[in-house]
Design a protein around this motif. Structure first.
Motif, mmCIF file in Angstrom:
data_model
loop_
_atom_site.group_PDB
_atom_site.id
_atom_site.type_symbol
_atom_site.label_atom_id
_atom_site.label_comp_id
_atom_site.label_asym_id
_atom_site.label_seq_id
_atom_site.Cartn_x
_atom_site.Cartn_y
_atom_site.Cartn_z
ATOM 1 N N GLY A 1 -21.723 16.403 62.720
ATOM 2 C CA GLY A 1 -21.238 17.766 62.492
ATOM 3 C C GLY A 1 -20.219 17.723 61.362
ATOM 4 N N SER A 2 -19.550 18.816 61.122
ATOM 5 C CA SER A 2 -18.514 18.799 60.083
ATOM 6 C C SER A 2 -17.148 18.986 60.744
ATOM 7 N N GLY A 3 -16.112 19.100 59.929
ATOM 8 C CA GLY A 3 -14.759 19.230 60.467
ATOM 9 C C GLY A 3 -14.614 20.385 61.444
ATOM 10 N N THR A 4 -15.298 21.480 61.154
ATOM 11 C CA THR A 4 -15.186 22.667 62.001
ATOM 12 C C THR A 4 -15.593 22.372 63.439
ATOM 13 N N LEU A 5 -16.520 21.443 63.597
ATOM 14 C CA LEU A 5 -16.963 21.101 64.957
ATOM 15 C C LEU A 5 -15.783 20.579 65.794
ATOM 16 N N GLY A 6 -14.819 19.975 65.130
ATOM 17 C CA GLY A 6 -13.630 19.479 65.844
ATOM 18 C C GLY A 6 -12.817 20.626 66.433
ATOM 19 N N TRP A 7 -12.783 21.761 65.721
ATOM 20 C CA TRP A 7 -12.104 22.946 66.277
ATOM 21 C C TRP A 7 -12.806 23.351 67.575
ATOM 22 N N ASP A 8 -14.135 23.430 67.496
ATOM 23 C CA ASP A 8 -14.896 23.825 68.691
ATOM 24 C C ASP A 8 -14.672 22.820 69.830
ATOM 25 N N TYR B 1 -5.947 29.744 54.899
ATOM 26 C CA TYR B 1 -7.337 30.025 55.283
ATOM 27 C C TYR B 1 -7.770 29.223 56.506
ATOM 28 N N PHE B 2 -7.450 27.922 56.527
ATOM 29 C CA PHE B 2 -7.967 27.090 57.617
ATOM 30 C C PHE B 2 -7.188 27.287 58.914
ATOM 31 N N GLY B 3 -5.925 27.647 58.810
ATOM 32 C CA GLY B 3 -5.164 28.007 60.006
ATOM 33 C C GLY B 3 -5.753 29.259 60.646
ATOM 34 N N VAL C 1 -3.546 18.581 65.849
ATOM 35 C CA VAL C 1 -3.391 18.525 64.400
ATOM 36 C C VAL C 1 -4.767 18.660 63.742
ATOM 37 N N ASP C 2 -4.905 19.645 62.858
ATOM 38 C CA ASP C 2 -6.090 19.691 62.012
ATOM 39 C C ASP C 2 -5.794 18.781 60.824
ATOM 40 N N GLY C 3 -6.417 17.609 60.862
ATOM 41 C CA GLY C 3 -6.190 16.618 59.798
ATOM 42 C C GLY C 3 -7.385 16.495 58.867
ATOM 43 N N VAL C 4 -8.203 17.550 58.803
ATOM 44 C CA VAL C 4 -9.437 17.437 58.008
ATOM 45 C C VAL C 4 -9.111 17.054 56.560
ATOM 46 N N CYS C 5 -8.057 17.679 56.009
ATOM 47 C CA CYS C 5 -7.701 17.374 54.615
ATOM 48 C C CYS C 5 -6.474 16.456 54.555
ATOM 49 N N ALA C 6 -6.261 15.674 55.598
ATOM 50 C CA ALA C 6 -5.031 14.878 55.647
ATOM 51 C C ALA C 6 -5.246 13.450 56.161
ATOM 52 N N THR D 1 -10.605 15.629 62.406
ATOM 53 C CA THR D 1 -10.827 15.364 60.994
ATOM 54 C C THR D 1 -12.325 15.277 60.715
ATOM 55 N N ALA D 2 -12.673 14.812 59.529
ATOM 56 C CA ALA D 2 -14.084 14.781 59.139
ATOM 57 C C ALA D 2 -14.292 13.633 58.167
ATOM 58 N N SER D 3 -15.566 13.263 58.005
ATOM 59 C CA SER D 3 -15.878 12.055 57.236
ATOM 60 C C SER D 3 -15.692 12.192 55.729
ATOM 61 N N GLN D 4 -15.740 13.447 55.205
ATOM 62 C CA GLN D 4 -15.960 13.601 53.769
ATOM 63 C C GLN D 4 -14.705 13.729 52.924
ATOM 64 N N LYS D 5 -13.530 13.540 53.542
ATOM 65 C CA LYS D 5 -12.320 13.699 52.714
ATOM 66 C C LYS D 5 -11.686 12.325 52.544
ATOM 67 N N ALA D 6 -10.432 12.157 52.990
ATOM 68 C CA ALA D 6 -9.796 10.859 52.706
ATOM 69 C C ALA D 6 -10.458 9.710 53.461
ATOM 70 N N VAL E 1 -1.460 22.686 64.465
ATOM 71 C CA VAL E 1 -0.849 22.638 63.145
ATOM 72 C C VAL E 1 -1.849 22.036 62.163
ATOM 73 N N THR E 2 -2.051 22.744 61.066
ATOM 74 C CA THR E 2 -2.964 22.254 60.020
ATOM 75 C C THR E 2 -2.143 21.374 59.094
ATOM 76 N N GLN E 3 -2.405 20.069 59.132
ATOM 77 C CA GLN E 3 -1.482 19.165 58.413
ATOM 78 C C GLN E 3 -1.472 19.472 56.911
ATOM 79 N N VAL E 4 -2.662 19.664 56.347
ATOM 80 C CA VAL E 4 -2.724 20.178 54.970
ATOM 81 C C VAL E 4 -3.692 21.350 54.986
ATOM 82 N N ASP E 5 -3.183 22.538 54.697
ATOM 83 C CA ASP E 5 -4.124 23.651 54.591
ATOM 84 C C ASP E 5 -4.725 23.600 53.187
ATOM 85 N N THR E 6 -6.029 23.373 53.152
ATOM 86 C CA THR E 6 -6.726 23.097 51.892
ATOM 87 C C THR E 6 -6.751 24.321 50.985
ATOM 88 N N SER E 7 -6.404 25.487 51.520
ATOM 89 C CA SER E 7 -6.379 26.689 50.683
ATOM 90 C C SER E 7 -5.120 26.741 49.826
HETATM 91 C C1 LIG Z 1 -7.904 21.804 56.772
HETATM 92 C C2 LIG Z 1 -9.350 22.006 57.028
HETATM 93 N N1 LIG Z 1 -9.763 22.264 58.277
HETATM 94 C C3 LIG Z 1 -11.044 22.445 58.576
HETATM 95 C C4 LIG Z 1 -12.011 22.385 57.605
HETATM 96 C C5 LIG Z 1 -13.429 22.585 57.964
HETATM 97 O O1 LIG Z 1 -14.121 21.394 57.737
HETATM 98 P P1 LIG Z 1 -15.675 21.406 57.406
HETATM 99 O O2 LIG Z 1 -15.858 22.159 56.146
HETATM 100 O O3 LIG Z 1 -15.998 19.938 57.274
HETATM 101 O O4 LIG Z 1 -16.360 22.034 58.554
HETATM 102 C C6 LIG Z 1 -11.641 22.126 56.282
HETATM 103 C C7 LIG Z 1 -12.644 22.070 55.211
HETATM 104 O O5 LIG Z 1 -12.351 21.888 54.070
HETATM 105 C C8 LIG Z 1 -10.285 21.922 56.004
HETATM 106 O O6 LIG Z 1 -9.887 21.656 54.764
#
Ligand SMILES: Cc1ncc(COP(=O)(O)O)c(C=O)c1O
Length: 399
Positions: free
Chosen positions: A70-77, A97-99, A174-179, A197-202, A143-149
């Motif tokens: 899945g992607s990072g969003t799946l971690g929220w779910d 945006y991500f918060g 902690v949303d660490g997707v971008c951290a 978090t997710a596989s495709q960032k750091a 808490v979104t550690q780095v809000d990618t927006s």
């Molecule tokens: C901080 C943060 N949270 C969640 C997501 C969602 O991750 P994904 O796009 O892998 O579903 C992203 C995507 O860039 C993100 O930057």
């Protein structure tokens, strides 16, 4: 300069958005291995290693990784479905945006969300968070550690300390997707309960894996639920035996794992951990400082309003009034660099975003230097550059 990467023979632009990010040759090779059964011992070994290595990356001894296609969003779910029951209170600290997305996801699973929104480019004052924690009992604080927006770095330790002081039973998510693997995070030491978090960032591998690490306390909250987990695929009760089994190097089936993506993630984790996490964090800090120095030289401003609020994984930069992201990005691409536009509602065209995490930060491959050169040239072609000295420093737009 080392170019131990497929980019030495690049006939494609560098991918310098805030994820997906550039990957090493070895990771790319691992991602293109032949079909392998998910029951193969070679795969069980790789999966087991991924679970163990993720603990080291986030700094936990007994946290439980969940590694799910899945992607990072799946971690929220996963977090919402497993840890929140209908009507429970969740405090979302939103820096963009991500918060907002995380808040929406929590509400989708029936949470009563209180959202503390920071002004764009800033984070919530700790006093405001403390007040919120005293005012109401929350099941989770996110808490979104780095809000990618915005590229704003949250104070995760500060938040975790407040939770310990004012509401120790509340789980810290902690949303660490971008951290994760770029920004400092010490899961056990800081008292974090969930990192998403997710596989495709750091983590430096292809998109396709949702990574969540949950504390034993979070798992005990799951065990104490009064109601059923209101989802099928993300139910940790189904995944926990799978994770434990693969960690013991024995295959077990609930849903088909993303075999090649796990090989690739295992390879990138090996590369990350060939150094210490301290060195990995320091490399990101040094790289981000170089990017900020360049932003200064261009006489532009970061969206994050102070150096201590700036992420080390990515940087969002306000453009001069006269230039839109849509003007700049094609000129960058023509110079071999793909960057991202903005995503803040109503302001998206006013800024651009650069990713500088993973091998762009940890290896001497010249990706960041090439990117900074390309941005300077593209800005100049857009009329900013020599013109900047005459027109003066750009000021961030009013929000
Ligand atoms: C901080 C943060 N949270 C969640 C997501 C969602 O991750 P994904 O796009 O892998 O579903 C992203 C995507 O860039 C993100 O930057």
């Amino acid at each position: 300069m080392s170019t131990s990467n497929n980019n030495s023979e690049r006939s494609r632009p560098l991918c310098m958005i805030p994820g997906p990010v550039e990957m090493s040759d070895t990771v790319l090779k691992a991602n293109s291995t032949p079909a392998t059964a998910h029951t193969d011992p070679v795969f069980s070994e790789a999966f087991g290693q991924v679970i163990e290595k993720l603990r080291t990356v986030v700094g936990t001894k007994d946290g439980q990784p969940f590694v799910i296609a899945g992607s990072g969003t799946l971690g929220w779910d996963q977090t919402a479905a497993n840890l929140v029951e209908e009507g429970e209170n969740v405090l979302v600290l939103s820096n963009g945006y991500f918060g907002e997305g995380l808040a929406d996801c929590m509400e989708t699973y029936g949470a009563q969300v209180t959202c503390l929104r920071a002004e764009p480019g800033k984070r919530q004052p700790l006093a405001e968070i403390a007040q919120a924690l005293r005012a109401k009992k929350y099941k989770l604080v996110t808490v979104t550690q780095v809000d990618t927006s915005t590229g704003v770095l949250a104070d995760v330790k500060g938040v975790a300390d407040l939770v310990k002081e004012h509401s120790p039973e509340t789980l810290v998510v902690v949303d660490g997707v971008c951290a994760t693997a770029a920004e400092r995070l010490y899961f056990d030491q800081w008292g974090v309960d969930v990192v998403v978090t997710a596989s495709q960032k750091a983590l430096g591998s292809p998109p396709g894996i949702s990574v969540v690490v949950a504390s034993q306390k979070a798992l005990s909250v799951l065990a104490a639920r009064k109601t059923r987990v209101p989802a099928y695929y993300v139910n940790w009760n189904r995944w926990l035996p799978i994770m434990k089994s693969y960690e013991a190097r024995a295959p077990k089936y609930f849903a088909t794992p993303c075999v090649q993506a796990i090989f690739a993630l295992n390879t990138s984790l090996t590369e990350i951990l060939s150094s210490s996490m301290e060195k990995v964090f320091a490399a990101h800090e040094q790289t981000a400082a170089r990017v900020r120095a360049a932003v200064n030289k261009w006489e532009l401003s970061t969206v994050a309003t102070a150096p201590e609020l700036c992420s080390n994984a990515m940087t969002a930069v306000w453009l001069p009034e006269t230039i839109k992201a849509a003007d700049l990005l094609p000129k960058l691409k023509a110079r071999g660099v793909v960057a991202a536009g903005g995503i803040l509602s109503g302001k998206a065209h006013r800024y651009f975003r650069l990713g500088h995490m993973g091998i762009s930060a940890t290896r001497d491959n010249g990706f960041v230097d090439a990117t900074l050169r390309a941005v300077a040239e593209a800005l100049e072609e857009c009329g900013h550059g020599a013109a900047a000295a005459a027109t003066g420093r750009s000021s961030p737009p009013r929000l």
